[in-house]
Enzyme design. Structure first.
Site, PDB file in Angstrom:
ATOM      1  N   GLY A  79      -7.322   2.350  -3.967  1.00 24.77           N
ATOM      2  CA  GLY A  79      -6.175   2.192  -3.043  1.00 24.77           C
ATOM      3  C   GLY A  79      -5.985   3.314  -2.149  1.00 24.77           C
ATOM      4  O   GLY A  79      -5.268   2.882  -0.827  1.00 24.77           O
ATOM      5  N   GLU A  88      -4.037  10.278  -2.887  1.00 22.05           N
ATOM      6  CA  GLU A  88      -3.748   9.165  -3.607  1.00 22.05           C
ATOM      7  C   GLU A  88      -2.707   8.206  -2.516  1.00 22.05           C
ATOM      8  O   GLU A  88      -2.286   8.547  -1.696  1.00 22.05           O
ATOM      9  CB  GLU A  88      -2.763   9.619  -4.530  1.00 22.05           C
ATOM     10  CG  GLU A  88      -3.640   9.454  -6.191  1.00 22.05           C
ATOM     11  CD  GLU A  88      -3.942   8.145  -6.587  1.00 22.05           C
ATOM     12  OE1 GLU A  88      -4.109   7.357  -6.013  1.00 22.05           O
ATOM     13  OE2 GLU A  88      -3.982   8.301  -8.005  1.00 22.05           O
ATOM     14  N   ASP A  89      -2.842   6.949  -3.189  1.00 25.28           N
ATOM     15  CA  ASP A  89      -1.964   5.943  -2.586  1.00 25.28           C
ATOM     16  C   ASP A  89      -0.428   6.081  -2.948  1.00 25.28           C
ATOM     17  O   ASP A  89       0.403   6.030  -2.351  1.00 25.28           O
ATOM     18  CB  ASP A  89      -2.505   4.385  -2.935  1.00 25.28           C
ATOM     19  CG  ASP A  89      -2.958   4.391  -4.196  1.00 25.28           C
ATOM     20  OD1 ASP A  89      -2.537   5.017  -5.022  1.00 25.28           O
ATOM     21  OD2 ASP A  89      -3.267   3.103  -4.392  1.00 25.28           O
ATOM     22  N   ASP A  94       2.932   7.603  -9.533  1.00 26.99           N
ATOM     23  CA  ASP A  94       3.897   6.822 -10.304  1.00 26.99           C
ATOM     24  C   ASP A  94       4.087   7.915 -11.492  1.00 26.99           C
ATOM     25  O   ASP A  94       4.968   8.914 -11.452  1.00 26.99           O
ATOM     26  CB  ASP A  94       3.290   5.719 -10.850  1.00 26.99           C
ATOM     27  CG  ASP A  94       3.974   4.749 -11.435  1.00 26.99           C
ATOM     28  OD1 ASP A  94       4.817   4.144 -10.718  1.00 26.99           O
ATOM     29  OD2 ASP A  94       4.096   4.625 -12.712  1.00 26.99           O
ATOM     30  N   LYS A 117       7.096   8.123  -6.454  1.00 24.36           N
ATOM     31  CA  LYS A 117       8.098   7.484  -7.234  1.00 24.36           C
ATOM     32  C   LYS A 117       8.793   8.715  -8.160  1.00 24.36           C
ATOM     33  O   LYS A 117       8.355   8.874  -9.422  1.00 24.36           O
ATOM     34  CB  LYS A 117       7.759   6.348  -8.099  1.00 24.36           C
ATOM     35  CG  LYS A 117       7.224   5.210  -7.604  1.00 24.36           C
ATOM     36  CD  LYS A 117       6.887   4.205  -8.526  1.00 24.36           C
ATOM     37  CE  LYS A 117       6.644   2.831  -7.792  1.00 24.36           C
ATOM     38  NZ  LYS A 117       6.065   1.586  -8.687  1.00 24.36           N
ATOM     39  N   VAL A 150       5.083  -2.035  -5.107  1.00 21.33           N
ATOM     40  CA  VAL A 150       4.851  -2.244  -3.770  1.00 21.33           C
ATOM     41  C   VAL A 150       3.331  -2.711  -3.545  1.00 21.33           C
ATOM     42  O   VAL A 150       2.535  -2.513  -4.534  1.00 21.33           O
ATOM     43  CB  VAL A 150       5.121  -0.976  -2.803  1.00 21.33           C
ATOM     44  CG1 VAL A 150       6.769  -0.900  -2.667  1.00 21.33           C
ATOM     45  CG2 VAL A 150       4.628   0.338  -3.381  1.00 21.33           C
ATOM     46  N   ASP A 181      -2.609  -2.922  -4.148  1.00 21.45           N
ATOM     47  CA  ASP A 181      -3.018  -4.146  -4.557  1.00 21.45           C
ATOM     48  C   ASP A 181      -2.324  -4.747  -5.361  1.00 21.45           C
ATOM     49  O   ASP A 181      -1.350  -4.262  -5.987  1.00 21.45           O
ATOM     50  CB  ASP A 181      -4.463  -4.084  -5.045  1.00 21.45           C
ATOM     51  CG  ASP A 181      -4.385  -3.619  -6.703  1.00 21.45           C
ATOM     52  OD1 ASP A 181      -3.905  -2.504  -6.872  1.00 21.45           O
ATOM     53  OD2 ASP A 181      -5.093  -4.124  -7.508  1.00 21.45           O
ATOM     54  N   ARG A 225      -4.590  -5.770  -0.377  1.00 23.91           N
ATOM     55  CA  ARG A 225      -4.959  -4.312   0.057  1.00 23.91           C
ATOM     56  C   ARG A 225      -4.792  -4.064   1.657  1.00 23.91           C
ATOM     57  O   ARG A 225      -4.629  -3.097   2.104  1.00 23.91           O
ATOM     58  CB  ARG A 225      -6.097  -3.858  -0.385  1.00 23.91           C
ATOM     59  CG  ARG A 225      -6.138  -3.178  -1.885  1.00 23.91           C
ATOM     60  CD  ARG A 225      -7.403  -2.613  -2.332  1.00 23.91           C
ATOM     61  NE  ARG A 225      -7.967  -2.587  -3.561  1.00 23.91           N
ATOM     62  CZ  ARG A 225      -7.284  -2.065  -4.432  1.00 23.91           C
ATOM     63  NH1 ARG A 225      -6.336  -1.100  -4.394  1.00 23.91           N
ATOM     64  NH2 ARG A 225      -7.678  -2.010  -6.070  1.00 23.91           N
TER      65      ARG A 225
HETATM   66  P1  5GP Z   1       0.002   7.211 -12.431  1.00 26.72           P
HETATM   67  O1  5GP Z   1      -1.376   7.688 -12.887  1.00 26.72           O
HETATM   68  O2  5GP Z   1       0.731   8.068 -11.382  1.00 26.72           O
HETATM   69  O3  5GP Z   1       1.066   6.810 -13.101  1.00 26.72           O
HETATM   70  O4  5GP Z   1      -0.484   5.916 -11.426  1.00 26.72           O
HETATM   71  C1  5GP Z   1      -0.971   5.823 -10.117  1.00 26.72           C
HETATM   72  C2  5GP Z   1      -1.641   4.542 -10.007  1.00 26.72           C
HETATM   73  O5  5GP Z   1      -0.925   3.385 -10.366  1.00 26.72           O
HETATM   74  C3  5GP Z   1      -1.867   4.083  -8.493  1.00 26.72           C
HETATM   75  O6  5GP Z   1      -2.856   4.841  -7.963  1.00 26.72           O
HETATM   76  C4  5GP Z   1      -1.634   2.784  -8.271  1.00 26.72           C
HETATM   77  O7  5GP Z   1      -2.904   2.290  -8.573  1.00 26.72           O
HETATM   78  C5  5GP Z   1      -0.901   2.295  -9.588  1.00 26.72           C
HETATM   79  N1  5GP Z   1       0.581   2.064  -9.273  1.00 26.72           N
HETATM   80  C6  5GP Z   1       1.582   2.647  -9.440  1.00 26.72           C
HETATM   81  N2  5GP Z   1       2.610   1.959  -8.944  1.00 26.72           N
HETATM   82  C7  5GP Z   1       2.329   1.091  -8.211  1.00 26.72           C
HETATM   83  C8  5GP Z   1       3.003   0.076  -7.304  1.00 26.72           C
HETATM   84  O8  5GP Z   1       4.219   0.113  -7.099  1.00 26.72           O
HETATM   85  N3  5GP Z   1       2.101  -0.649  -6.678  1.00 26.72           N
HETATM   86  C9  5GP Z   1       0.695  -0.825  -6.961  1.00 26.72           C
HETATM   87  N4  5GP Z   1       0.075  -1.530  -6.200  1.00 26.72           N
HETATM   88  N5  5GP Z   1      -0.140   0.089  -7.714  1.00 26.72           N
HETATM   89  C10 5GP Z   1       1.006   1.157  -8.279  1.00 26.72           C
END
Ligand code: 5GP
Length: 180
Positions: free
Chosen positions: A48, A103-104, A107, A135, A158, A164, A170
């Site tokens: 991403g 990072e993109d 979360d 977030k 999003v 994606d 993407r």
């Molecule tokens: P974390 O490890 O912080 O919980 O998750 C990060 C990953 O979750 C991101 O790199 C992404 O791949 C995915 N992710 C979390 N929220 C979103 C979102 O709103 N849209 C998309 N497309 N991916 C998300």
């Protein structure tokens, strides 16, 4: 306002290409000021973050840097601790380097939490995080709070600009929010 449809879901444009450009510029200026006399190693988290990273590194001013890529998958096994699987492992030595993980979106923060621990274990001098999106009210790991953020959002889903939906969309030039 532009809208798209993907696999039966409707998405509305939230950040236009010029909104994104302004956010990237703001992040790049802060990183440029903080790393002027350092030689950071950017670790871009695939898939991403490739779009954000490409714009970010080109917007830096007077920062001598290296860029490398990593691809990980976080999963929870039978134990209570999440494990990080390296699909594309780190190709570069991070020992004594100032690392900036790109990072993109952050979360829950699990991916960053685990990547930071990995960088520490490999002897990184410092590890900071730059992300296009964050977030804050979903964050479960305090140490995963990103240092450089393009834009915050609540818990909407999003897509676009690297993000994606089941591998697709993407390549959109804007960031779209799912329509409730
Ligand atoms: P974390 O490890 O912080 O919980 O998750 C990060 C990953 O979750 C991101 O790199 C992404 O791949 C995915 N992710 C979390 N929220 C979103 C979102 O709103 N849209 C998309 N497309 N991916 C998300």
């Amino acid at each position: 306002m532009r809208t798209i449809e993907e696999q039966g879901y409707r998405f509305e444009e939230w950040l236009t290409p010029s909104d994104i450009a302004a956010d990237v510029q703001q992040v790049a200026e802060r990183i440029s000021a903080d790393y002027k006399d350092k030689e950071p190693l950017f670790v871009v988290v695939l898939n991403g973050a490739f779009v954000f990273a490409a714009d970010l590194v080109r917007a830096l001013k007077d920062v001598r840097c290296e860029i490398t890529f990593i691809r990980v998958s976080s999963y929870w096994g039978m134990s209570s601790t999440g494990k990080l699987e390296f699909i594309v492992p780190l190709q570069q030595v991070v020992e004594n380097r100032d690392v900036i993980i790109v990072e993109d979106i952050v979360d829950t923060g699990l991916t960053i939490h685990q990547l930071k621990a990995h960088m520490r274990a490999q002897g990184a001098l410092s590890t900071r995080v730059a992300t296009m999106l964050f977030k804050p009210n979903k964050l479960e790991y305090e140490d995963a709070k990103p240092d450089y953020v393009g834009r915050e959002l609540t818990d909407e889903f999003v897509v676009g600009y690297g993000l994606d939906f089941d591998g697709f969309v993407r390549n959109l030039d804007a960031i779209y929010k799912v329509k409730q």
